[in-house]
Design an enzyme around this catalytic site. Structure first.
Site, PDB file in Angstrom:
ATOM      1  N   GLU A  70       0.842  -1.218   0.000  1.00 55.00           N
ATOM      2  CA  GLU A  70       0.000   0.000   0.000  1.00 55.00           C
ATOM      3  C   GLU A  70       0.868   1.255   0.000  1.00 55.00           C
ATOM      4  OE1 GLU A  70      -1.231   2.952   2.962  1.00 55.00           O
ATOM      5  OE2 GLU A  70      -2.027   1.057   3.750  1.00 55.00           O
ATOM      6  N   HIS A  71       1.921   1.254   0.791  1.00 53.32           N
ATOM      7  CA  HIS A  71       2.837   2.395   0.816  1.00 53.32           C
ATOM      8  C   HIS A  71       3.646   2.492  -0.477  1.00 53.32           C
ATOM      9  CE1 HIS A  71       3.056   3.886   5.154  1.00 53.32           C
ATOM     10  NE2 HIS A  71       2.103   2.958   5.177  1.00 53.32           N
ATOM     11  N   GLU A 145       9.995   2.382   2.391  1.00 54.47           N
ATOM     12  CA  GLU A 145       8.629   2.282   2.907  1.00 54.47           C
ATOM     13  C   GLU A 145       8.388   1.018   3.724  1.00 54.47           C
ATOM     14  OE1 GLU A 145       6.291   4.681   2.725  1.00 54.47           O
ATOM     15  OE2 GLU A 145       7.820   5.923   1.753  1.00 54.47           O
ATOM     16  N   GLU A 167       6.034   2.485  11.883  1.00 53.57           N
ATOM     17  CA  GLU A 167       4.608   2.683  12.148  1.00 53.57           C
ATOM     18  C   GLU A 167       4.072   1.564  13.024  1.00 53.57           C
ATOM     19  OE1 GLU A 167       0.278   2.689   9.867  1.00 53.57           O
ATOM     20  OE2 GLU A 167       2.108   2.678   8.672  1.00 53.57           O
TER      21      GLU A 167
END
Length: 973
Positions: A70-71, A145, A167
């Site tokens: 997704e990133h 990422e 994250e």
């Protein structure tokens, strides 16, 4: 244009077409004949158009590959050649929403915009990103990422870095994340739902580049896609664009993305897991106990609604019998409800901060309470009120301003599971059917069948463990040391070279040729005139009425704003404590359970809060308020006023047991939210060092309030008389008609009804004139390092530029966009590995910059300090500046709900912000010149030289950087 079922339009065959009255839309369901892509179009008169492309992406491990992809796909594609087209669109788009989201079994790429040119630009960038990403050609995308081994010279230790990696380290700092993962593993051991789609930070480094690429190859094909269009756009033009530019290039293929059901259990499972606490935190009564159940399928309309009805009926409502039974028996400081995403719904009842020796008692109370409800029947008013809560949430699209996105998520809750895409959007018939079953025993039978007699359930015990973070850190260091030791000199040199190339690419500007591929808007695409929110100011019966004549789908939104300037400084935290308690205690006419039922049977709810409104351009002059917000339909507004009167004049604050329970629950919720909004926590904290208004706000809603709550509950038994006396003193002072402002948002006919009856709520208010207090908040450079069990940091710095002799100017919005979109993003997120970072400039002069889930500390502070020099050295022309002007406008002209518009107008009234002020800021923003940005570099430099900072972070990291602070403070004192 008239569409016909079974006919094709630009490659899309129309399968079905019908109106959806609940959302005032015409639904069209298509299938792309060549590629197999599915498409749902919801046509209506909403100019805030939404597009998304989503994929079914079941994970097969916990490396977080769906999340990392997704990133990564948004970091360069076939047509868009910059390092990060996503960020370039953020910087230069008029979007009202742009993001991407990873769920347990799907990945979504949604955008929204009111501007048609911008809408097509965004749609093109996203479609090119998902179908033609550069991830196969540029390995540094995965390194940045996802994750990578970080090494810059052969003598240093290897570490792990990456945006998603950090994250998720931040996410796993929260006990609730760990508990959710353990619950899923216990309930779905044979399906994709036992894995973390976001990524377990202990497992993320197991993901190889080839497995990463293979996941994209497998799932990112139109045959596995779900395309969504919403709003008043030209559907034929949109279909033609999607077909001609993308889908026509693909052939239909079979993709095995099927989501399997977990076979039902024959007996319950029991599991134990652990979460980390720091050495100086108490471990007594810090266990989580969770009872978890799986039933039905999410695509079933009744089951879908019943999950949320049960949430309110059993746990969330003040009248919830299961929560009240557990709290009454002392099982936990707070009782929480969790439910899962996925093809099979699950629900969990969680006792937070209890002890593991209460497991048997916890189970017994859960089942005995539910059996009693089934045998004796559930309060019919409670059922009806809980149905109403769910219906209001659906009708208001969960209060989200880009409601088309919420409809998209709801559609996928059936569509993704091979059911009809609008099953859950057509909810009125199901809601009415459930209402008709209130007296039939349906709800009791549902609980009996799906919870009491359901063997597909688990009990999860999650205990605190001191030293667990350190153990994991040591294990990771050992793993990395062993990995480094296994490398040859040639491999080490290659790793250093890979990191050198990554660093160079992260900081190197995009080439002019690459930049030229990014779609652009011009200032002429922006309306030069600021939107004006209708507001009529009426002085009546010592009250100021603000009427906002805005279409609100027949819902009346009412906000009572009481002045609290008369409260003594030491009692300021009691203002928020009062807002957290009123409505959950008895009144003269109702028990708190009866009150909750009355509120939700007749209204859409009543919320209480506190806030500080700062004078336009002067943070030393501010207006603290206690706010009661309610909503109702038609003549139910009269009932709403009667209930507000009950809250403000008849609340009873003398039940020590109940008040103590509520304060424990308040503490629990604050603890859960601190890490989720850590950047805001430290940003507001650093502002409180130099801003009187922010210092007041800290006592209302910041760390000072959190610590006040912790201290209050710790000393409640010995100090309860004084606590209740303070609550009553504040209660008797603030519900006063003097300086009362009432804001109404809705239709004229509903306002007329409200105006005729608002004295129901005001006639019995205190009319004594109370003198406003003067508070002596002195500027204090605390520069705190706040120690916690978090795995990452939240790093803030700031000061007030008005105190340095500067004035606010609209061009600061452009500088904010430049710094956020390029300088800070490149250095703190891309290079540094933090999940996020941002700077703000306020009308009152506050500048604050804060990072989110940041592995670094001093490195980030240095980036902040060097920002001014970056601006000074920057070469830019007006054309380059234009994209930042456009991007800044997307923040100014953000999407808003009707109630949000009313709130903004009310705030402007209180703060003395005129339409002329708003227009002047807009003019300054739209006409920003490069030299004006250069001038702001001096302001930024002086702000950073003042050296006011605050960091919330990992205990050991804070200690290692102790010289950066004036004092160290424990988050959990």
């Amino acid at each position: 244009m008239q569409f016909e079922i079974n006919k094709s339009y630009h490659g899309f065959k129309l399968i079905d077409e019908y109106p959806i009255n609940e959302i005032n839309s015409m639904a069209k369901v298509f299938e792309h004949e060549k590629s197999g892509a599915r498409l749902l179009h919801l046509g209506n008169d909403d100019d805030n158009k939404v597009f998304s492309v989503s994929f079914r992406t079941p994970p097969s491990d916990s490396t977080g590959v769906p999340h990392i992809i997704e990133h990564c796909v948004l970091s360069g594609s076939r047509k868009y050649l910059t390092k990060e087209p996503f960020m370039d669109m953020v910087k230069g788009s008029l979007n009202t929403f742009i993001n991407a989201m990873t769920f347990d079994d799907k990945t979504m790429y949604p955008i929204a915009s009111r501007n048609e040119k911008d809408f097509y630009n965004l749609m093109d960038v996203y479609l090119d990103a998902v179908f033609y990403p550069k991830i196969y050609d540029i390995p540094e995308i995965f390194m940045q990422e996802g994750w990578h081994y970080d090494l810059h010279n052969k003598d240093e230790k290897i570490t792990c870095k990456g945006v998603v990696y950090n994250e998720m380290r931040g996410a796993y700092s929260s006990p609730s994340t760990i508990l959710e993962e353990e619950v899923s593993q216990s309930l779905f051991p044979d399906t994709c739902y036992k894995y973390s789609s976001g990524g377990d930070p202990d497992v993320i480094p197991d993901l190889t580049v080839e497995d990463f690429k293979d996941f994209h190859r497998k799932f990112y094909h139109p045959s596995n896609s779900y395309i969504y269009l919403y709003g008043n756009g030209d559907i034929e033009k949109q279909l033609q664009f999607i077909n001609d530019e993308y889908l026509s290039n693909f052939e239909r293929k079979f993709i095995d993305s099927a989501l399997t059901l977990q076979a039902p259990f024959k007996e319950k499972k029991e599991c134990t897991t652990y979460y980390a606490i720091s050495e100086d935190e108490p471990s007594e009564n810090r266990t989580y106990l969770s009872a978890n159940f799986v039933f039905g399928e999410f695509a079933d309309a009744k089951t879908y609604l019943m999950v949320n009805i049960l949430k309110n009926l059993l746990i969330e409502s003040s009248a919830a019998p299961l929560k009240n039974a557990l709290i009454d028996k002392g099982i936990g400081e707070d009782i929480l409800f969790m439910n899962s995403e996925g093809i099979q719904p699950s629900i969990s009842f969680v006792a937070k901060h209890t002890s593991d020796d209460k497991k048997a008692e916890f189970e017994n109370i859960v089942f005995s309470t539910l059996k009693k409800l089934v045998a004796e029947g559930i309060d019919k008013k409670l059922i009806e009120s809980c149905i109403n809560i769910v219906e209001y949430n659906l009708r208001e699209a969960e209060k989200f301003p880009t409601k088309g996105l919420i409809y998209n998520i709801i559609s996928l809750d059936s569509w993704l599971y091979d059911s009809h895409p609008t099953t859950h959007l057509q909810y009125e018939k199901v809601i009415n059917d459930l209402r008709s079953k209130i007296d039939t025993g349906y709800f009791e039978k549902f609980i009996e069948d799906n919870i009491i007699n359901n063997p597909h359930h688990s009990i999860v015990v999650m205990n605190p463990q001191k030293g667990l973070s350190e153990e994991k850190a040591v294990a990771l260091e050992k793993r990395l040391d062993e990995y480094k030791a296994s490398l040859t000199d040639e491999q080490i040199n290659r790793l250093i070279e890979e990191n050198t190339v990554l660093k160079e690419k992260q900081l190197a500007p995009d080439t002019p040729e690459a930049v030229a591929t990014i779609p652009k808007l011009s200032v002429s695409d922006v309306d030069p005139k600021a939107a004006s929110i209708p507001q009529e100011v009426i002085k009546e019966d010592d009250v100021t009425l603000l009427f906002h004549n805005i279409f609100s789908n027949n819902i009346s939104y009412v906000d009572f704003l009481f002045d609290v300037g008369m409260i003594d400084e030491e009692l300021i935290p009691y203002i928020t404590l009062l807002s957290d308690i009123i409505g959950d205690v008895d009144t003269k006419s109702y028990t708190y359970s009866e009150l909750s039922n009355e509120i939700y049977m007749s209204t859409g709810g009543i919320d209480l809060s506190s806030a500080v409104y700062v004078e336009n351009g002067n943070d030393k002059l501010y207006y603290p308020k206690f706010i009661i917000s309610g909503k109702a339909i038609g003549d139910k507004t009269i009932t709403l006023l009667e209930l507000i009167k009950e809250l403000t004049t008849s609340s009873k604050l003398d039940d020590k047991k109940r008040v103590k329970e509520l304060i424990q629950q308040i503490k629990s919720k604050l603890e859960m939210h601190i890490y989720d909004r850590g950047n805001s926590v430290v940003s507001n904290r650093v502002s409180s060092y130099f801003s009187p208004a922010s210092k007041y706000s800290e006592s209302l809603n910041g760390l000072d309030y959190f610590w006040f709550i912790c201290n209050t509950i710790e000393n409640f038994d010995t100090n309860s008389d004084n606590i209740l006396a303070n609550l009553n003193k504040v209660y008797n002072s603030i519900f006063n008609i003097n300086n009362l402002i009432i804001s109404f948002t809705g239709d004229k006919k509903d306002f007329d009804l409200f105006r005729e009856n608002f004295t129901i709520a005001t006639s019995t208010l205190n009319k004594n004139k109370l003198e406003s207090k003067t508070y002596d908040f002195k500027e204090t450079k605390l520069n705190e390092g706040i120690q916690s069990s978090a795995n990452v940091q939240y790093v803030a710095k700031g000061f007030n530029f008005k105190n340095l002799g500067y004035d606010y100017h609209g061009s600061m919005n452009v500088l904010r966009m430049m710094l956020n979109g390029e300088y800070l993003h490149d250095r703190v997120r891309a290079k540094g590995g933090a999940y996020g970072v941002g700077i703000t400039f306020t009308r009152t002069g506050d500048v604050t910059v804060a990072s989110y889930r940041d592995p670094n500390l001093k490195e980030t502070l240095k980036v902040y300090d060097d920002a001014a020099q970056y601006i000074k050295n920057l070469t830019m022309d007006q054309e380059t500046l234009t994209k930042f002007i456009i991007g800044a406008m997307s923040q100014v002209d953000r999407a808003t709900t009707p109630h949000m518009k009313g709130e903004i107008a009310t705030q402007n009234y209180i703060r003395n912000i005129s339409q002329a002020d708003i227009q002047r800021e807009r003019d300054e923003l739209l006409n920003t010149k490069p030299e004006e940005i250069k001038v702001l570099a001096e302001l930024l430099e002086k702000v950073m030289e003042m050296d006011y900072c605050c960091v919330l972070g990992n205990d050991n990291t804070i200690k290692e950087n102790e010289d950066a602070f004036n004092k160290l403070v424990k988050l959990n004192k």
